[in-house]
Design a protein around this motif. Sequence first.
Motif, PDB file in Angstrom:
ATOM      1  N   ARG A  57      46.481  32.956  30.359  1.00  0.00           N
ATOM      2  CA  ARG A  57      46.247  33.627  29.070  1.00  0.00           C
ATOM      3  C   ARG A  57      47.561  33.922  28.353  1.00  0.00           C
ATOM      4  N   ARG A  58      48.651  33.552  28.942  1.00  0.00           N
ATOM      5  CA  ARG A  58      49.988  33.882  28.429  1.00  0.00           C
ATOM      6  C   ARG A  58      50.079  35.366  28.082  1.00  0.00           C
ATOM      7  N   ALA A  59      49.620  36.152  29.038  1.00  0.00           N
ATOM      8  CA  ALA A  59      49.532  37.597  28.815  1.00  0.00           C
ATOM      9  C   ALA A  59      50.881  38.274  29.013  1.00  0.00           C
ATOM     10  N   LYS A  60      51.017  39.428  28.358  1.00  0.00           N
ATOM     11  CA  LYS A  60      52.161  40.290  28.676  1.00  0.00           C
ATOM     12  C   LYS A  60      51.867  40.855  30.054  1.00  0.00           C
ATOM     13  N   LEU A  61      52.884  40.985  30.883  1.00  0.00           N
ATOM     14  CA  LEU A  61      52.639  41.394  32.268  1.00  0.00           C
ATOM     15  C   LEU A  61      51.943  42.744  32.368  1.00  0.00           C
ATOM     16  N   SER A  62      52.279  43.665  31.461  1.00  0.00           N
ATOM     17  CA  SER A  62      51.692  45.004  31.552  1.00  0.00           C
ATOM     18  C   SER A  62      50.226  45.012  31.115  1.00  0.00           C
ATOM     19  N   GLU A  63      49.851  44.041  30.311  1.00  0.00           N
ATOM     20  CA  GLU A  63      48.481  43.943  29.814  1.00  0.00           C
ATOM     21  C   GLU A  63      47.506  43.619  30.960  1.00  0.00           C
TER      22      GLU A  63
END
Length: 393
Positions: A57-63
Amino acid sequence: MTSSYGLTRLVLTDFRNYGSAQLTCDVRPVILTGPNGAGKTNILEAISFLSPGRGLRRAKLSEVTRNNEESKKPEKEQNSSLSWAWGIASTLSTPQGSWDIGTGLEIQEGKERRIVKIGGEILKSQTLLRDYVHVLWVTPQMDRLFQEGAATRRRFLDRLVYGLDSMHVTRVTRYEHYMRERSRLLKYGGADRHWFDALEARMSAEGVAISAARRQFIDHLLQAKAWTLGTFPQAELALAGQIESWLGAYSALETEEKFREVLKASRQQDRESGGVACGPHRSDFTVTYREKNRAAAFCSTGEQKALLISIVFAAARLQNLQGAGVPLMLLDEIVAHFDERRRAALFEEILSLKMQAWMTGTDIGLFTSFNNKVQYFRVENAMVHEKSVLIKM
Ligand SMILES: Nc1ncnc2c1ncn2[C@@H]1O[C@H](COP(=O)(O)OP(=O)(O)OP(=O)(O)O)[C@@H](O)[C@H]1O
Ligand SMILES: [Mg+2]
């Protein structure tokens, strides 16, 4: 017969909607079924984090950290300077033996850091994961791959290249680092002419190597005639960009020289734009539906999905032919889009490549032709249950 390459254990902690979940399996393909919102895609995303990068999802790690009141850490742990926001532990079985691979987000004194461990040892860089795991995926988010900007397509291509040429991860990471460094120096000053020369020399060496590796991969893929997957469409692939056209006419060394000259000449322009005018980060990966001679961007959603499957499976087959093994394949809600014949061809291919494909769907009925050659899990309310289904044929 099954492959000896695949995950045999996956443990998620505070990952997305999972507080704590464990799944043990063998190396056969895995089917995850369950209602919408149960946590199927989250499991695939967790697996995608076992390879370098930001996951599917190419997420931000904290998300990714579980967002739930109950998951708040006890007072004592919250106050400590070191804590884990989320974690994934896994065991990967390979022909060379089993590896325990873990990753997660560590928070130390307010600073977030992605940690990667192999056999309990922390790796210096997550890019080193490339030596252990290769993961490819096709997800509903990729439906817009051919419409979106070229950056998404380049990332897609680079992931395919990693499977045959693991150094490619390092090249891409280094090139991006040099590019950011050059932009920073252009913006804030603090470097002399020689410093820029040295930085641009590195950029051109890595940049030309990136384009050359991409070109070579595409050539191999097209030559390997590794294309036929049942009634799936064949794709014509090409790379369009300045570096690629130089590489078509000049040697790699001459291309490096040309690239270096352009970088030097465009310092002022790049200072004003904040970008870099020329380089492999501006190339485009173009895909055409061969039979219809139509650019993928103008194909129907179903045709685009079929083209994607065709490309990733051709890459997997090529990887296998060249002795680099097959990747772990994550297919999120893919099967539902194909007719019976395409589904059968896809299943046959997965089984013949002995590939641990992880497939999701809301309807178990779509997977019946796999029969007992795969393993089934039911995902419900952030819980994973092994399902010993006897499917009536
Ligand atoms: N950081 C987070 N913390 C807690 N829950 C989250 C977090 N991120 C996502 N979720 C939730 O996880 C749930 C499961 O998501 P997931 O995408 O895995 O569902 P799914 O089983 O694939 O469903 P679908 O069939 O609709 O694709 C969703 O309800 C989503 O809102
Ligand atoms: Mg989903």
